[in-house]
Scaffold this active site. Structure first.
Site, PDB file in Angstrom:
ATOM      1  N   ASN A  63      -3.455 -12.984  15.685  1.00  0.00           N
ATOM      2  CA  ASN A  63      -4.356 -11.840  15.790  1.00  0.00           C
ATOM      3  C   ASN A  63      -5.176 -12.006  17.079  1.00  0.00           C
ATOM      4  O   ASN A  63      -5.614 -13.108  17.387  1.00  0.00           O
ATOM      5  CB  ASN A  63      -5.309 -11.816  14.569  1.00  0.00           C
ATOM      6  N   HIS A 108       0.809  -1.223   0.000  1.00  0.00           N
ATOM      7  CA  HIS A 108       0.000   0.000   0.000  1.00  0.00           C
ATOM      8  C   HIS A 108       0.841   1.271   0.000  1.00  0.00           C
ATOM      9  O   HIS A 108       0.335   2.334   0.332  1.00  0.00           O
ATOM     10  CB  HIS A 108      -0.962  -0.013   1.192  1.00  0.00           C
ATOM     11  N   CYS A 122       5.949  20.037  -6.547  1.00  0.00           N
ATOM     12  CA  CYS A 122       7.099  19.670  -7.392  1.00  0.00           C
ATOM     13  C   CYS A 122       7.668  20.936  -8.030  1.00  0.00           C
ATOM     14  O   CYS A 122       6.954  21.938  -8.183  1.00  0.00           O
ATOM     15  CB  CYS A 122       6.604  18.693  -8.476  1.00  0.00           C
TER      16      CYS A 122
HETATM   17  P1  OAD Z   1      -7.221  -3.084  10.249  1.00  0.00           P
HETATM   18  O1  OAD Z   1      -7.264  -1.877  11.128  1.00  0.00           O
HETATM   19  O2  OAD Z   1      -8.366  -3.328   9.345  1.00  0.00           O
HETATM   20  O3  OAD Z   1      -7.045  -4.396  11.139  1.00  0.00           O
HETATM   21  C1  OAD Z   1      -6.103  -4.453  12.155  1.00  0.00           C
HETATM   22  C2  OAD Z   1      -6.060  -5.880  12.695  1.00  0.00           C
HETATM   23  O4  OAD Z   1      -5.020  -5.947  13.657  1.00  0.00           O
HETATM   24  C3  OAD Z   1      -7.341  -6.351  13.368  1.00  0.00           C
HETATM   25  O5  OAD Z   1      -7.695  -7.638  12.885  1.00  0.00           O
HETATM   26  C4  OAD Z   1      -6.953  -6.424  14.857  1.00  0.00           C
HETATM   27  O6  OAD Z   1      -7.646  -7.459  15.544  1.00  0.00           O
HETATM   28  C5  OAD Z   1      -5.475  -6.744  14.744  1.00  0.00           C
HETATM   29  N1  OAD Z   1      -4.653  -6.345  15.909  1.00  0.00           N
HETATM   30  C6  OAD Z   1      -4.853  -5.335  16.776  1.00  0.00           C
HETATM   31  N2  OAD Z   1      -3.868  -5.306  17.699  1.00  0.00           N
HETATM   32  C7  OAD Z   1      -3.014  -6.316  17.392  1.00  0.00           C
HETATM   33  C8  OAD Z   1      -1.797  -6.800  17.965  1.00  0.00           C
HETATM   34  N3  OAD Z   1      -1.245  -6.234  19.043  1.00  0.00           N
HETATM   35  N4  OAD Z   1      -1.198  -7.862  17.386  1.00  0.00           N
HETATM   36  C9  OAD Z   1      -1.738  -8.461  16.286  1.00  0.00           C
HETATM   37  N5  OAD Z   1      -2.879  -8.036  15.715  1.00  0.00           N
HETATM   38  C10 OAD Z   1      -3.521  -6.986  16.246  1.00  0.00           C
HETATM   39  O7  OAD Z   1      -5.833  -3.005   9.442  1.00  0.00           O
HETATM   40  P2  OAD Z   1      -5.399  -3.730   8.078  1.00  0.00           P
HETATM   41  O8  OAD Z   1      -5.959  -5.091   7.984  1.00  0.00           O
HETATM   42  O9  OAD Z   1      -3.939  -3.564   7.990  1.00  0.00           O
HETATM   43  O10 OAD Z   1      -4.699   1.040   3.835  1.00  0.00           O
HETATM   44  O11 OAD Z   1      -6.093  -2.790   7.010  1.00  0.00           O
HETATM   45  C11 OAD Z   1      -5.810  -2.942   5.640  1.00  0.00           C
HETATM   46  C12 OAD Z   1      -5.696  -1.599   4.966  1.00  0.00           C
HETATM   47  O12 OAD Z   1      -6.860  -0.820   5.246  1.00  0.00           O
HETATM   48  C13 OAD Z   1      -4.535  -0.761   5.444  1.00  0.00           C
HETATM   49  O13 OAD Z   1      -3.333  -1.050   4.767  1.00  0.00           O
HETATM   50  C14 OAD Z   1      -4.980   0.644   5.190  1.00  0.00           C
HETATM   51  C15 OAD Z   1      -6.452   0.560   5.474  1.00  0.00           C
HETATM   52  O14 OAD Z   1      -7.253   1.394   4.697  1.00  0.00           O
HETATM   53  C16 OAD Z   1      -3.775   2.033   3.642  1.00  0.00           C
HETATM   54  O15 OAD Z   1      -3.143   2.538   4.514  1.00  0.00           O
HETATM   55  C17 OAD Z   1      -3.569   2.471   2.276  1.00  0.00           C
END
Ligand code: OAD
Length: 236
Positions: free
Chosen positions: A208, A115, A143
C-alpha cells in the site's frame, strides 16, 4: 525499495486480500483519500438499503456509472501476477472487497467477493441472484414479478452473505501466506482478516502506498503501488 522476494513453492495456501487500491492503477477510483468516491457522493444517498428504498432509480444511476467507469478500465500488471500465480499453484484464493470484477477480467477464477458485484442483480421478493453482464448499464431495473431489482452489493449496514463469509474465513484462517493489497482496513468485518491470518500463523504482507489501519499487524509492509510491487515481490 528493498523487497525480499517470495518463493510461492514454500507456501501451501495463499490468500490475496484486495481492496480498492488494487484497481486504482487500472483507473477505478478508490473510496477514501484523494478523488475517493465517498468524497464526491454521500453513501447515505447511494449505497445503503434505505437509499435504494427511497429512490431506487437514483441508486441505479450511481451504479450504472460505476459499471461504465469499470468498463473503461483494464486489469494491470499486478492483476496479471496474481492470475499467473493461480495458474501454477494449486491453492491460491483472492478474497476481494472490490465489486468491479477486475480480478476475473484478468483471468483469476478463485475469487471470493466479500462485498458483492456490480455485475449481478437480485430480486429480494423472489429470492434469486443473477449475472447482469450487459456491456454498460444494468439491463433491467425491474423483475418480471414487478419488484424493483437491486444491485447484488453489500452496502453500508448490510450483513455480508453468510456463505461468502464462511468461505473467506476458512481461506484466511488456513492460509500460510496472506498478502493484503490496497485496502485502508477501515471497513469491517473485512478489516479483521489480517489479524485472523496473523493469529493462525500466516506470513502477512501489506502492499500500500499509505499506512492502513492494520499496518502494525503485518510482518512486512511495503510502501508502494500494487502494479509495481507485485511483480517485484514475486520476481515476475
Ligand atoms: P479505500 O478507498 O478505503 O482504501 C483504498 C486503499 O488503497 C488506501 O489504503 C490507499 O492508500 C490504497 N491505494 C491507493 N492506490 C493504490 C495503489 N496503486 N496500489 C495499492 N494500494 C493503493 O478502499 P477499501 O479499503 O477497499 O464497499 O474500502 C473498503 C470498502 O469500503 C469497499 O469495498 C467499499 C467501500 O465502502 C463497497 O463497495 C460495498
Amino acid at each position: 525499495m528493498n523487497i525480499k522476494t517470495i518463493d510461492i513453492n514454500k507456501f501451501k495456501r495463499i490468500v490475496f486480500f484486495t481492496g480498492a487500491g488494487m484497481s486504482a492503477e487500472s483507473g477505478v477510483p478508490t473510496y477514501r483519500g484523494e478523488g475517493g468516491v465517498w468524497h464526491e457522493y454521500n453513501w447515505r444517498e447511494y449505497a445503503c438499503q434505505e437509499a435504494w428504498e427511497t429512490d431506487p432509480e437514483k441508486v441505479f444511476d450511481f451504479h450504472d456509472l460505476r459499471r461504465e467507469e469499470a468498463l473503461k478500465c483494464f486489469p494491470h500488471k499486478g492483476h496479471e501476477v496474481i492470475t499467473a500465480i493461480q495458474e501454477v499453484h494449486a491453492n491460491v484464493l483472492v478474497v476481494t472487497q472490490n465489486i468491479d470484477g477486475m480480478h476475473q477480467r484478468a483471468g483469476s477464477n478463485n475469487v471470493i467477493e466479500l462485498h458483492g458485484s456490480i455485475w449481478r442483480v437480485r430480486c429480494d421478493r423472489e429470492g434469486w441472484v443473477k449475472d447482469d453482464l450487459n456491456h454498460g448499464p444494468f439491463e433491467k431495473r425491474k423483475c418480471d414479478c414487478g419488484a424493483c431489482l437491486r444491485p447484488d452489493i453489500i452496502w453500508f449496514s448490510d450483513m455480508l452473505d453468510p456463505n461468502t463469509v464462511q468461505q473467506a474465513d476458512a481461506a484466511v484462517s488456513q492460509c500460510d501466506l496472506f498478502i493484503s493489497i490496497g485496502t485502508s482496513g477501515v471497513v469491517w468485518p473485512a478489516a479483521g482478516y489480517p489479524q485472523l491470518a496473523k493469529s493462525t500463523g500466516a506470513l502477512c504482507i501489506e502492499l500500500n502506498p499509505q499506512p492502513s489501519e492494520q499496518s502494525l499487524i503485518y510482518d512486512r509492509v511495503y510502501k508502494g503501488k500494487a502494479g509495481e510491487l507485485l511483480p517485484q515481490l514475486f520476481n515476475m
